[in-house]
Design an enzyme around this catalytic site. Structure first.
Site, short mmCIF file in Angstrom:
data_model
loop_
_atom_site.label_atom_id
_atom_site.label_comp_id
_atom_site.label_asym_id
_atom_site.label_seq_id
_atom_site.Cartn_x
_atom_site.Cartn_y
_atom_site.Cartn_z
N ASP A 296 81.70 29.80 -7.62
CA ASP A 296 83.10 30.20 -7.51
C ASP A 296 83.96 29.06 -6.98
O ASP A 296 83.56 28.34 -6.06
CB ASP A 296 83.19 31.39 -6.55
CG ASP A 296 84.59 31.95 -6.43
OD1 ASP A 296 85.15 32.35 -7.46
OD2 ASP A 296 85.14 31.98 -5.31
N GLU A 338 83.07 27.83 -12.20
CA GLU A 338 84.31 28.59 -12.34
C GLU A 338 85.44 27.66 -11.90
O GLU A 338 85.63 27.41 -10.72
CB GLU A 338 84.27 29.86 -11.48
CG GLU A 338 85.41 30.81 -11.77
CD GLU A 338 86.58 30.70 -10.79
OE1 GLU A 338 87.67 31.15 -11.13
OE2 GLU A 338 86.38 30.16 -9.69
C1 OTU Z 1 88.05 32.87 -7.92
O1 OTU Z 1 89.24 32.61 -8.61
C2 OTU Z 1 87.69 34.32 -8.17
O2 OTU Z 1 87.52 34.54 -9.55
C3 OTU Z 1 88.76 35.20 -7.58
O3 OTU Z 1 88.55 36.55 -7.87
C4 OTU Z 1 88.79 34.94 -6.09
O4 OTU Z 1 89.89 35.61 -5.56
C5 OTU Z 1 88.90 33.45 -5.75
O5 OTU Z 1 88.05 32.63 -6.54
C6 OTU Z 1 88.51 33.20 -4.31
O6 OTU Z 1 87.14 33.37 -4.11
O7 OTU Z 1 92.38 31.21 -8.02
O8 OTU Z 1 93.21 33.41 -9.22
O9 OTU Z 1 90.18 27.00 -10.27
O10 OTU Z 1 91.33 29.43 -10.11
O11 OTU Z 1 88.49 29.93 -8.10
C7 OTU Z 1 91.84 33.15 -9.19
C8 OTU Z 1 89.48 28.02 -9.65
C9 OTU Z 1 91.51 31.88 -8.45
C10 OTU Z 1 90.41 29.14 -9.16
C11 OTU Z 1 89.56 30.33 -8.88
C12 OTU Z 1 90.09 31.53 -8.23
#
Ligand code: OTU
Length: 665
Positions: A296, A338
């Site tokens: 993540d 991700e």
């Molecule tokens: C991720 O997303 C997860 O998919 C989210 O559900 C979480 O809230 C977040 O991490 C924190 O753990 O900004 O709008 O470039 O875009 O990590 C989603 C990566 C997010 C980010 C992404 C993030």
């Protein structure tokens, strides 16, 4: 006798020292052949983790001791690795492209929303098998903090399952059951931050200097203010800024780096102990039978003053080091990055240049996802074709994860440069997309909602399920058969491109049935402020009961999807190592992309317009398809509709064209 010839001289010595540190314990606790196997893999991958670690931590006073610590943890995890997983390690080394096979198809769901618990999930496996699923991504399921937990992304304990879902043992048992069905299991590893309630954070709060060094904390605003000048805001509405004042930290409170919510503390990867502990966490999860770790928020792992602290080279070095450690101990496991970042940055997570073959095997193709929705709104594939053409080629040993929707909002990662190149204005286009999908534009079929509008930048993102954004929700409410038809065609259009343009395509739970938005989250105090919950519905098994009814919209979507899935299974051209090339179709409403594979080519044509469109048939020969054309998706056996040299595509139709001539031997 060890084979170190391939290692640079300087590394050979380090390798020998590392080996000496581990081999006694290894041979004492493993069968000779297993010990040898570990060492063979260590010989191969030691430089791949040692070199980045040296770059990251060479100057750190704890480097040598943490490297030795890493060695001990690797051996301990290897010794503890269950026999069935050791066999899987060997299998996957023999079939290193296992995750690129055209039969790979993913399903993404929340355990509780799909089946209540992990035990409940094992009673739903027939449903997944019916769809043809070979990869199951269970949304965050580790133990989170009490209260708001960002949908599971605020982990309190990486070694325990959320009690409401079951136990670590249930998870391991589920993995075994899935493996028996040839389904691999993916879970989230939230490695950028822990919850405020995690033991490390609690010890930091208690003033333990060892654990204060696990996080980025500051006594006053000097450094945070300096950093803020180059940082973006992820959750400007419910978590403004990137730092949180934590008054209870011993010594009178400190500012803590919290990129996301205030209760999600960013880990300090400048500390090699953090790397070691997280590597150990990965190995622990690997030994439960997890096949794919969804890493993540990886762009944020490394912080450097004066930069956006996103996509920094050090973040990539960290991933490479984790990757190589895993390849020694648990090579059955692969990584999925991700990173919702612009095109050039995105490909780097799959490994380019010197990092080829050393980075993550999988990464979300957020560019394809964004372009799908952008093109559906504009009915014009120009920006999509241009953007995807500009992307560097996918490294052959890595795969895109393609998807239409996921649990997050859609952030319009369209660069101003790409927009300008096709005569569009970036900010204006992003605003159009937000207006369109929030239903603010008259005549829009979409039923989405704005997420995190930022008044300072004008940015916002979009929430809503596929069915809501593609117009099914509104059409069903209006009870308009024509609009229902169009909406179903749009849903299948997006699915068809996602299935043809990867990689491993993922189906986000409910999309196979056309589930609408849900609004129950508004009654839950820990969720109400976060409208991403509108597209995180509970599985509607009553609606699922209609999936075999050819008259019901759900049945039509399900059957359409099944047809795409079955067709894809049958052709090796969908293997992930195929090269992907977007083409100009010379009809701006029609997106074209060709897959080249040694066994043949497939030309995807996708009509993003609600009326009939035609494309000159010679686009196929330009794509390398010679001889009579066949649409793999066509079941009528009729010849391809070509009139006056043009191929006809009905509204929102897609074709997967191939040539009947075998490729040259
Ligand atoms: C991720 O997303 C997860 O998919 C989210 O559900 C979480 O809230 C977040 O991490 C924190 O753990 O900004 O709008 O470039 O875009 O990590 C989603 C990566 C997010 C980010 C992404 C993030």
């Amino acid at each position: 006798m060890h084979t170190t010839q391939h290692m640079p001289l300087a590394i050979r010595q380090m390798f020998r020292a590392f080996l000496e540190g581990v081999q006694e314990r290894l041979y004492a606790s493993s069968m000779p052949r297993d010990s040898d196997m570990f060492i063979v893999r260590l010989e191969r991958f030691f430089p791949d983790f040692y070199t980045p670690l040296l770059q990251l931590y060479g100057q750190h006073p704890d480097f040598a001791s943490q490297l030795a610590n890493l060695g001990q943890r690797m051996v301990a995890a290897y010794v503890a690795r269950p026999e069935a997983l050791r066999l899987l390690d060997i299998k996957r080394q023999i079939i290193p492209d296992w995750f690129q096979h055209q039969s790979m198809l993913g399903y993404v769901c929340y355990t509780d929303r799909f089946a209540d618990t992990l035990k409940g999930l094992s009673t739903r496996l027939d449903y997944l098998s019916e769809l043809g699923i070979s990869y199951l991504h269970l949304m965050p399921l580790l133990k989170t903090r009490p209260g708001p937990d960002d949908g599971g992304y605020a982990v309190q304990d990486y070694r325990a399952v959320a009690p409401a879902l079951g136990t670590m043992r249930d998870l391991a048992e589920l993995a075994t059951e899935l493996h028996a069905r040839y389904i691999s299991l993916c879970i989230d590893l939230v490695l950028n931050h822990t919850a405020h309630e995690h033991e490390w954070a609690q010890r930091a709060i208690a003033g333990d200097p060892k654990y204060l060094a696990y996080y980025h904390t500051f006594p006053d605003r000097t450094e945070p203010d300096a950093y803020e000048r180059t940082l973006a805001e992820i959750f400007p509405t419910f978590a403004p800024g990137n730092f949180t004042w934590v008054p209870e930290i011993a010594g009178g409170g400190r500012w803590v780096w919290t990129t996301f919510n205030s209760y999600q503390w960013d880990l300090n990867y400048r500390n090699p102990a953090v790397f070691c502990d997280m590597a150990d966490t990965m190995l622990f999860l690997a030994n439960q039978g997890i096949d794919i770790l969804r890493l993540d928020a990886v762009p944020y792992l490394w912080k450097q003053p004066g930069t956006p602290c996103r996509n920094l080279p050090e973040a990539h070095l960290l991933l490479q080091a984790f990757r190589a450690v895993m390849r020694v101990v648990a090579p059955a496991v692969i990584f999925k990055a991700e990173a919702m970042v612009p095109p050039d940055e995105l490909v780097r997570y799959l490994g380019v240049g010197a990092a080829t073959g050393k980075a993550c095997e999988l990464a979300y193709h957020n560019q394809l996802m964004v372009q799908l929705w952008s093109t559906l709104a504009t009915q014009d594939a120009t920006l999509m074709t241009h953007t995807l053409q500009q992307m560097p080629p996918t490294p052959p040993q890595a795969n895109w994860i393609t998807y239409v929707r996921n649990h997050d909002d859609i952030g319009w990662a369209v660069t101003d440069e790409h927009a300008a190149a096709v005569g569009m204005d970036g900010p204006q286009h992003r605003q159009f997309l937000n207006d369109f999908y929030s239903g603010a534009i008259p005549g829009s079929f979409a039923r989405g909602a704005r997420f995190q509008p930022n008044p300072a930048t004008g940015d916002t993102r979009i929430s809503g399920t596929t069915a809501a954004l593609a117009g099914l929700e509104a059409a069903l409410e209006a009870n308009d058969p024509h609009q229902i038809d169009l909406a179903i065609q749009r849903i299948l259009l997006l699915a068809s491109v996602s299935l043809a343009a990867g990689g491993i395509p993922l189906i986000y739970m409910g999309d196979e049935l056309g589930l609408p938005n849900t609004h129950t989250f508004l009654d839950a105090p820990t969720k109400a402020a976060d409208n991403r919950w509108m597209h995180r519905p509970t599985m509607d098994w009553q609606q699922a009961a209609h999936r075999h009814d050819p008259q019901h919209p759900t049945g039509r979507i399900f059957a359409g999807l099944r047809h795409l899935i079955e067709t894809r299974f049958d052709s090796a051209i969908f293997h992930g190592a195929a090269s992907l090339q977007p083409l100009w179709s010379n009809n701006r409403h029609v997106f074209a992309l060709v897959r080249h594979h040694p066994t043949g080519h497939i030309l995807l044509l996708a009509n993003f317009h609600p009326s009939d469109q035609t494309v000159a048939a010679d686009v196929a020969s330009a794509a390398g398809l010679t001889g009579p054309l066949r649409d793999l998706l066509d079941t009528t056996g009729q010849p391809l509709p070509i009139t006056a040299g043009r191929i006809l595509l009905p509204p929102y139709a897609t074709m997967w064209l191939t040539s009947s001539d075998p490729p040259p031997a």
